[in-house]
Design an enzyme around this catalytic site. Structure first.
Site, short mmCIF file in Angstrom:
data_model
loop_
_atom_site.label_atom_id
_atom_site.label_comp_id
_atom_site.label_asym_id
_atom_site.label_seq_id
_atom_site.Cartn_x
_atom_site.Cartn_y
_atom_site.Cartn_z
N HIS A 17 0.71 -17.66 3.01
CA HIS A 17 -0.15 -16.52 2.71
C HIS A 17 0.24 -15.83 1.41
O HIS A 17 -0.62 -15.39 0.65
CB HIS A 17 -0.09 -15.52 3.87
CG HIS A 17 -0.99 -14.33 3.70
ND1 HIS A 17 -2.32 -14.34 4.04
CD2 HIS A 17 -0.74 -13.08 3.21
CE1 HIS A 17 -2.86 -13.16 3.78
NE2 HIS A 17 -1.92 -12.38 3.28
N GLU A 89 -10.50 -10.83 -0.16
CA GLU A 89 -9.40 -11.29 0.69
C GLU A 89 -9.96 -11.86 2.00
O GLU A 89 -11.12 -11.65 2.34
CB GLU A 89 -8.46 -10.12 1.02
CG GLU A 89 -7.43 -9.81 -0.05
CD GLU A 89 -6.19 -10.68 0.08
OE1 GLU A 89 -6.21 -11.61 0.90
OE2 GLU A 89 -5.21 -10.40 -0.61
N HIS A 91 -9.15 -12.12 6.27
CA HIS A 91 -8.38 -11.61 7.41
C HIS A 91 -8.83 -12.36 8.65
O HIS A 91 -9.30 -11.77 9.63
CB HIS A 91 -8.57 -10.10 7.55
CG HIS A 91 -7.27 -9.36 7.59
ND1 HIS A 91 -7.05 -8.26 8.38
CD2 HIS A 91 -6.11 -9.56 6.95
CE1 HIS A 91 -5.81 -7.82 8.21
NE2 HIS A 91 -5.22 -8.59 7.34
N ASP A 113 -5.92 -3.41 -2.66
CA ASP A 113 -5.74 -4.30 -3.81
C ASP A 113 -6.38 -3.72 -5.06
O ASP A 113 -5.83 -3.82 -6.17
CB ASP A 113 -6.35 -5.67 -3.51
CG ASP A 113 -5.45 -6.54 -2.63
OD1 ASP A 113 -4.22 -6.38 -2.71
OD2 ASP A 113 -5.99 -7.37 -1.89
N GLN A 244 -2.51 -5.26 12.17
CA GLN A 244 -2.21 -3.90 11.74
C GLN A 244 -3.17 -2.89 12.36
O GLN A 244 -4.19 -3.24 12.94
CB GLN A 244 -2.29 -3.82 10.21
CG GLN A 244 -1.43 -4.84 9.49
CD GLN A 244 -2.19 -6.10 9.12
OE1 GLN A 244 -3.17 -6.46 9.76
NE2 GLN A 244 -1.73 -6.78 8.08
N GLU A 314 3.91 -4.14 8.32
CA GLU A 314 2.69 -4.09 7.52
C GLU A 314 1.83 -2.90 7.93
O GLU A 314 0.59 -2.96 7.88
CB GLU A 314 1.92 -5.41 7.65
CG GLU A 314 2.69 -6.58 7.05
CD GLU A 314 1.97 -7.91 7.15
OE1 GLU A 314 0.76 -7.92 7.45
OE2 GLU A 314 2.62 -8.95 6.94
N GLN A 316 -0.28 0.24 7.68
CA GLN A 316 -1.30 0.34 6.64
C GLN A 316 -1.22 1.62 5.81
O GLN A 316 -0.42 2.51 6.07
CB GLN A 316 -2.68 0.24 7.30
CG GLN A 316 -2.92 -1.10 7.97
CD GLN A 316 -3.06 -2.23 6.97
OE1 GLN A 316 -4.10 -2.41 6.36
NE2 GLN A 316 -2.00 -2.99 6.78
N ASP A 513 -12.82 -17.23 -6.18
CA ASP A 513 -12.85 -18.29 -5.18
C ASP A 513 -12.08 -17.85 -3.94
O ASP A 513 -11.03 -17.22 -4.03
CB ASP A 513 -12.23 -19.57 -5.74
CG ASP A 513 -10.77 -19.38 -6.13
OD1 ASP A 513 -9.89 -19.55 -5.27
OD2 ASP A 513 -10.50 -19.06 -7.31
N SER A 553 -6.91 -19.31 2.53
CA SER A 553 -6.49 -19.11 3.92
C SER A 553 -6.48 -20.49 4.57
O SER A 553 -7.55 -21.07 4.80
CB SER A 553 -7.44 -18.16 4.64
OG SER A 553 -7.15 -18.11 6.02
#
Length: 762
Positions: A17, A89, A91, A113, A244, A314, A316, A513, A553
């Site tokens: 990851h 991203e 998830h 991000d 999270q 992690e 948040q 991408d 991923s």
């Protein structure tokens, strides 16, 4: 001997990851050359990330790209004063385990991000892939949530985060396929704006490490490693803490602090606490300098956390800054004003070593060079060959060509992948911030589907610049079962065509991408991924569109109690960010006026492979949409026609082909159409190919009769044909080969089907 914190930090930093080790591996690939089916050859690829994705950006070499692949988000110029930051991203694993929390923190993570490159988020996107909503519960693999439960939770999670933060969700897609039953895909994107040159990236020796935002708890532990592995029927019980817990209001407070601190130049670097938490954030920022951190200073949600849990959590809504000591007082007062917590937890040292202390003892000490460069490089084997005839092979060409495609069209409009997604989309606020110019739904009743979205940031509205940001998406995993190379071309073309259709300059488009794939240790899985990245490279170079960011991923596979593996279809999402030179020169897809002419741009070929019409099955002897090598020249001329005010409406022809595109334009405009598809430029011998082929590069355009001559002159060599008119009634009539009627229905039936009520059709 390594401590538990050091081992956990290495596991996080070296996870798939975080470090993308498959994309950086040395791969021995056996397969045909890119774009061909023979001969089979074996080559060595030195990093598909460098050789295929980044190489395309280097070859295209656009001077308006500010930053690509070196930060939390890609950055491109909007105009002379402002830049845009864009990131998408995934998830996936968390959303399979806990749909609301997984999607909720997926949105929160990608928004961070964008904040992590000093930008203010102005729009969100999402692409969602689920299993069939009507799946029989008895067909569910053990330990898997029902697709309807997953969809409900994911949609609620996206709604909760974006709406509460006041960020419009403006663009996306929803796909359904049995292959996504055990492994749903959740792609979350965010677009931000920042003044040019306002994002500092270099911490200095002596800078204080400051954590902004939420407290640290056990939520999200080992999320990076969890997202890097396959799942099975026990994952939900063993990895529940890996998901999270989101708190969008806290993130809004952190955002407000960051924007003020940016404008006052209070920090030298910034990043977010995402996968790996403080371990990743501080570890990446300290790569060149080294740092010392005291974990006792980190604010906790509750007592009892072990040092490695504090370091890897992690939890948040946390950002990390490198702040000169003299700026701490001012930053603290800003945080107090906005109700956001800040804590100094350490310092950047300059000795190249990362030391972590707890209660006076060193619990972790790692050389930064080893941490970031010590991972042994993988050597992998990949194979790809054209698929053979499937076991349930049926050739549609053995069935006589149909002369009445009315029912087929209505059924197609009602299929889950084409029908209206309004029930989902309307839950997302797309009007907040007041900058959405082209919205998700368009037309007289705001019911027609838009090709993309155009957003104008608040910051730029007082400037002379009238530029806007256009967002579009290309995705169709069904093509990948035939040829991942062609899937990549089609996805790039569709994303670019989406934004060109709403007014973007084809020479100012950048792309992202996102690959979601199965287990790359299996040569056939990796081979299809390699083949796809080859297509990404060739398409990006051909269209002159640089990749500026991306994400992979992998290991999206699920092993059931019976030992059977359930893998997803290899899925590539291409997100396009285009610049609209003037926001008052945008175009929407809804028909405007009776009597206007309809023109088809591009050529229709017998390309039904992977199409919606053939129910996404693989049919031997067919291909997915092939590359259109001169498309970019056509898109440039079409953009000129838009700039000259010659285009009244337009719509890209993709899923469902020209017949579906015409119906969707009619729904938006509340007007009928009379279409003569047999007069379009085509290479087909059947009416179903003419109506439903998904050939790339095609646009259905509405033009005033008085403008037709100028329009055709401007279009130039772009293949085109005048094929019909906009009616002043509600009839939808389409003729095919030989000008024979093939579709005859009305707008009420079309819209009824598009809302998913096909069972009422005759």
């Amino acid at each position: 001997d390594p401590s538990d914190l050091e081992l956990e930090m290495l596991a996080q930093t070296w996870s798939e990851h975080c470090v993308h080790k498959t994309f950086r591996a040395l791969i021995e690939y056996t397969g045909p050359p890119p774009g061909a089916l023979a001969p089979i050859e074996t080559i060595t690829i030195d990093s598909i990330l460098d050789s295929h994705i980044k190489a395309a950006t280097d070859t295209v070499d656009r001077d308006w790209v500010r930053s690509a692949f070196v930060d939390n988000a890609g950055i491109v110029a909007l105009d002379d004063e402002f830049d845009l930051a864009f990131k998408v991203e995934t998830h996936n694993h968390p959303s399979a385990l806990e749909p609301f929390g997984g999607a909720n923190t997926g949105v929160g993570g990608v928004v961070r991000d964008v904040i992590g490159v000093s930008a203010r988020p102005i729009a969100n996107t999402n692409i969602l892939c689920f299993g069939p909503q009507d799946l029989d519960s008895g067909d569910l693999p053990a330990g898997v949530l029902h697709p309807s439960r997953i969809e409900a939770g994911v949609v609620a999670g996206i709604e909760d985060y974006g709406n509460k933060m006041g960020i419009p969700t403006v663009n996306g897609a929803v796909l359904y396929d049995p292959g996504f039953t055990a492994n749903p895909l959740v792609f979350c994107g965010s677009l931000g704006v920042l003044p040019t040159g306002s994002h500092p990236t270099t911490p200095e020796r002596g800078d204080v490490i400051v954590v902004l935002g939420g407290r640290t708890g056990r939520d999200g532990l080992r999320g990076a490693t969890f997202s890097s592995m396959e799942t099975d029927h026990e994952t939900g019980e063993l990895s529940g803490g890996a998901v999270q817990i989101g708190h969008p209001i806290n993130e809004k407070q952190v955002l407000d602090v960051v924007i003020v601190a940016r404008d006052e130049s209070l920090y030298n670097a910034i990043t977010d606490c995402g996968a790996g938490g403080l371990s990743s954030a501080v570890g990446e920022m300290a790569e060149e300098l080294g740092a010392e951190v005291d974990l006792e200073t980190v604010p906790l949600k509750y007592p009892g956390l072990a040092p490695w849990e504090i370091w890897l959590s992690e939890a948040q809504e946390r950002m990390v800054m490198a702040v000169p000591a003299g700026n701490l007082g001012r930053l603290e007062s800003i945080c107090s004003e906005y109700g956001a917590a800040m804590t100094a937890i350490g310092v950047f040292t300059g000795d190249g070593v990362l030391r972590v202390r707890h209660e006076g003892s060193v619990v972790g000490e790692i050389d930064c060079k080893f941490l970031h460069d010590g991972l042994p490089r993988m050597s992998l084997t990949a194979r790809w060959s054209p698929p053979g005839k499937s076991a349930d092979f049926r050739d549609y060409r053995a069935v006589p060509d149909q002369h009445d495609l009315t029912d087929a069209t209505l059924v197609l409009l009602a299929t889950p992948n084409i029908r209206s997604k309004e029930a989902i989309v309307r839950r997302f606020d797309h009007e907040v911030q007041g900058g959405t110019i082209v919205k998700p739904f368009v037309g007289v009743n705001a019911t027609g589907p838009s090709d993309g979205a155009v957003v104008v940031p608040i910051e730029t509205r007082s400037q002379e610049s009238r530029a806007g940001a256009a967002l579009g998406i290309g995705v169709n995993p069904a093509y990948g079962a035939i040829d991942p190379y062609l899937m990549a071309w089609a996805a790039v073309d569709e994303a670019i065509r989406n934004v060109v259709c709403i007014g973007a300059d084809p020479d100012r488009i950048s792309i992202l991408d996102n690959f979601s794939w199965g287990n790359p240790r299996l040569p056939e899985r990796l081979g299809s991924l390699v083949r796809c990245t080859q297509g990404c490279h060739d398409a990006a170079v051909a269209y002159g569109t640089p990749f500026v960011s991306g994400k992979d991923s992998l290991n999206n596979e699920y092993t059931g109690l019976d030992g059977r593996k359930h893998t997803i279809p290899g899925t590539l999402v291409i997100s396009a960010l285009g610049i609209v030179p003037s926001f008052d020169q945008t175009v929407s897809s809804d028909l405007k006026s009776p009597g206007n002419l309809l023109v088809v741009l591009g050529e229709t070929k017998a390309e039904l492979g992977g199409s919606a019409y053939l129910a996404n099955m693989m049919w031997d002897g067919l291909v997915a949409p092939a590359p259109v090598l001169d498309a970019v020249a056509g898109y440039r001329s079409f953009h000129s026609a838009i700039r000259d005010g010659l285009v009244r409406s337009c719509h890209d022809a993709s899923e469902g082909g020209l017949a579906v595109a015409a119906c969707e334009m009619a729904i938006g405009g509340g007007l009928g159409v009379d279409l003569r598809l047999g007069e379009a430029v085509h290479q087909v011998r059947r009416n179903d190919e003419l109506a439903f082929s998904e050939s790339s590069g095609r646009i259905l355009v509405e033009v005033q009769e008085s403008d037709l001559g100028r329009f055709l002159e401007t279009i130039g060599d772009y293949p085109n044909a005048v094929v019909g008119t906009v009616r002043d009634d509600d009839m939808v009539t389409i003729t095919g080969l030989g000008n024979a009627p093939i579709i005859n229905t009305n707008l009420a039936a079309v819209e009824h089907a598009w809302r998913g009520h096909v069972e009422d059709q005759s």
